[in-house]
Write an enzyme that holds these catalytic residues in place. Structure first.
Site, PDB file in Angstrom:
ATOM      1  N   MET A  13       6.028 -35.061-105.980  1.00  0.00           N
ATOM      2  CA  MET A  13       6.467 -33.732-106.471  1.00  0.00           C
ATOM      3  C   MET A  13       5.590 -32.605-105.923  1.00  0.00           C
ATOM      4  O   MET A  13       5.355 -31.623-106.620  1.00  0.00           O
ATOM      5  CB  MET A  13       6.416 -33.681-108.015  1.00  0.00           C
ATOM      6  CG  MET A  13       7.369 -34.633-108.686  1.00  0.00           C
ATOM      7  SD  MET A  13       7.251 -34.532-110.475  1.00  0.00           S
ATOM      8  CE  MET A  13       5.773 -35.474-110.780  1.00  0.00           C
ATOM      9  N   ASP A  64      19.468 -40.527-113.213  1.00  0.00           N
ATOM     10  CA  ASP A  64      18.682 -39.421-112.661  1.00  0.00           C
ATOM     11  C   ASP A  64      19.343 -38.861-111.420  1.00  0.00           C
ATOM     12  O   ASP A  64      20.178 -39.517-110.812  1.00  0.00           O
ATOM     13  CB  ASP A  64      17.312 -39.950-112.215  1.00  0.00           C
ATOM     14  CG  ASP A  64      16.311 -39.966-113.336  1.00  0.00           C
ATOM     15  OD1 ASP A  64      16.635 -39.504-114.431  1.00  0.00           O
ATOM     16  OD2 ASP A  64      15.187 -40.460-113.099  1.00  0.00           O
ATOM     17  N   LYS A  71      16.744 -34.350-113.705  1.00  0.00           N
ATOM     18  CA  LYS A  71      15.794 -33.235-113.870  1.00  0.00           C
ATOM     19  C   LYS A  71      15.426 -32.758-112.493  1.00  0.00           C
ATOM     20  O   LYS A  71      15.363 -33.528-111.552  1.00  0.00           O
ATOM     21  CB  LYS A  71      14.503 -33.744-114.508  1.00  0.00           C
ATOM     22  CG  LYS A  71      14.683 -34.278-115.868  1.00  0.00           C
ATOM     23  CD  LYS A  71      13.672 -33.611-116.782  1.00  0.00           C
ATOM     24  CE  LYS A  71      13.791 -34.125-118.186  1.00  0.00           C
ATOM     25  NZ  LYS A  71      13.474 -35.519-118.241  1.00  0.00           N
TER      26      LYS A  71
HETATM   27  N1  SAH Z   1       9.872 -42.484-110.503  1.00  0.00           N
HETATM   28  C1  SAH Z   1       9.895 -42.028-109.122  1.00  0.00           C
HETATM   29  C2  SAH Z   1       9.167 -40.706-108.940  1.00  0.00           C
HETATM   30  C3  SAH Z   1       9.775 -39.559-109.721  1.00  0.00           C
HETATM   31  S1  SAH Z   1       8.959 -38.051-109.389  1.00  0.00           S
HETATM   32  C4  SAH Z   1       9.289 -43.098-108.222  1.00  0.00           C
HETATM   33  O1  SAH Z   1       8.718 -44.073-108.732  1.00  0.00           O
HETATM   34  O2  SAH Z   1       9.409 -42.977-107.009  1.00  0.00           O
HETATM   35  C5  SAH Z   1       9.935 -37.410-108.078  1.00  0.00           C
HETATM   36  C6  SAH Z   1       9.130 -37.368-106.806  1.00  0.00           C
HETATM   37  O3  SAH Z   1       9.111 -38.654-106.206  1.00  0.00           O
HETATM   38  C7  SAH Z   1       9.709 -36.463-105.726  1.00  0.00           C
HETATM   39  O4  SAH Z   1       9.330 -35.116-105.920  1.00  0.00           O
HETATM   40  C8  SAH Z   1       9.081 -37.045-104.490  1.00  0.00           C
HETATM   41  O5  SAH Z   1       7.750 -36.641-104.329  1.00  0.00           O
HETATM   42  C9  SAH Z   1       9.072 -38.531-104.804  1.00  0.00           C
HETATM   43  N2  SAH Z   1      10.248 -39.207-104.253  1.00  0.00           N
HETATM   44  C10 SAH Z   1      11.219 -39.842-104.914  1.00  0.00           C
HETATM   45  N3  SAH Z   1      12.111 -40.389-104.080  1.00  0.00           N
HETATM   46  C11 SAH Z   1      11.680 -40.093-102.824  1.00  0.00           C
HETATM   47  C12 SAH Z   1      12.158 -40.376-101.521  1.00  0.00           C
HETATM   48  N4  SAH Z   1      13.280 -41.081-101.330  1.00  0.00           N
HETATM   49  N5  SAH Z   1      11.455 -39.893-100.466  1.00  0.00           N
HETATM   50  C13 SAH Z   1      10.331 -39.180-100.650  1.00  0.00           C
HETATM   51  N6  SAH Z   1       9.831 -38.892-101.856  1.00  0.00           N
HETATM   52  C14 SAH Z   1      10.492 -39.339-102.933  1.00  0.00           C
END
Ligand code: SAH
Length: 283
Positions: free
Chosen positions: A178, A41, A64
């Site tokens: 998101m 990803d 994505k």
């Molecule tokens: N599977 C991932 C989430 C995917 S959706 C998880 O478990 O974290 C993607 C969203 O995750 C982003 O839009 C944001 O809101 C959040 N996100 C992912 N990594 C992040 C980070 N390092 N800091 C802040 N938000 C994060």
């Protein structure tokens, strides 16, 4: 399960954690060391790919981007997984955060089952847990919150008005994934339904990375303080009484620069030959 004509490959759906390369699990790191193929990803630290992936493996970016272009269609990801597994490869499908939170794991599992491909699932630190820890915000705390909800508001019809009413009333900590671009909508909905004055809001940009910045305010002050502010992707929104604890327990200073940690897909993809078998060399 194995097809007589094929050597059976395997897919490991593995989590990379939220950013800090040391927040990957030992299990996921071990899988990366033995992988033939890594389908990764966008929200995976480049350090993870550099440090842990078997140097002989092919790394393919299949990221994505919510709302923006430059995304790899889910169908392509599915095809790649099936194709490589049928060639007998050990494929790690690497996802940011945890594998099961706001990811397309369901589509991928269905395709794997349909094609009789064996798989494993390796969990990880989801952004809510990583970002909250690195911001010094306990997500539950006695006298503050007894539950946490993981939510998203990336489009307006995803949370019906009736549920906003409930979200405004609850003392649960609310974590929105998101949703940095729609944060003003979150605030105005909660205020419309009479959210309590003691609820605070944090937007955590690039949590757990060296470029983390935490922005907080009382929920009623947010619009004045941050109207029109553009938060860097990825950002996480946390709402609750617990957010006020950040002031007391923050242990990490905000990064002194505002730069993007995760490269946009366009720049990663420009390295890829679109014939789907491209080898993407690691920097
Ligand atoms: N599977 C991932 C989430 C995917 S959706 C998880 O478990 O974290 C993607 C969203 O995750 C982003 O839009 C944001 O809101 C959040 N996100 C992912 N990594 C992040 C980070 N390092 N800091 C802040 N938000 C994060």
């Amino acid at each position: 399960m194995s097809n007589a004509n094929n050597i059976q490959g395997k897919i490991i759906l593995a989590a990379a954690g939220p950013g800090d390369p040391e927040l990957i699990t030992m299990k996921a790191a071990c899988c990366l060391q033995t992988a033939d193929i890594v389908l990764t990803d966008r929200l995976v630290s480049p350090e993870i790919l550099n440090r842990y992936v078997n140097p002989a493996a092919e790394v393919i970016y299949v990221g994505k981007q919510c709302r923006r272009g430059n995304s790899t269609p889910q169908e392509t990801i599915n095809e790649l997984m099936v194709q490589f597994a049928q060639q007998g490869k050990l494929v790690v499908r690497l996802k940011g955060g945890d594998v099961s939170i706001f990811s397309n794991i369901l589509d991928e599992l269905q395709v794997l089952i349909q094609n009789n491909i064996p798989y494993e699932i390796v969990p990880g630190v989801t952004a809510a847990l990583g970002a909250a820890a690195y911001a010094g915000i306990p997500l539950t705390a006695r006298g503050y919150a007894t539950a946490v909800r993981l939510l998203t508001y990336y489009k307006s019809d995803i949370v019906p008005d009736q549920y906003w009413e409930e979200l405004a009333r609850t003392s649960d900590t609310l974590v929105f994934y998101m949703s940095a671009e729609t944060v003003e909508g979150i605030v105005s909905k909660l205020i419309r339904y009479g959210v309590a004055q003691d609820r605070h809001i944090a937007v955590i940009e690039q949590g757990t990375t060296p470029l983390q910045q935490v922005h907080t305010s009382g929920i009623y002050e947010f619009t004045n303080k941050f109207e029109g502010y553009s938060f860097i992707s990825p950002s996480l929104v946390i709402v609750g009484k617990v957010v006020a604890l950040h002031e007391q327990f923050a242990w990490l200073a905000n990064a002194s620069v505002r730069e993007q940690y995760f490269k946009p897909m366009a720049s990663l993809q420009s390295n890829i030959n679109h014939n789907k078998k491209a080898h993407v060399s690691r920097a």
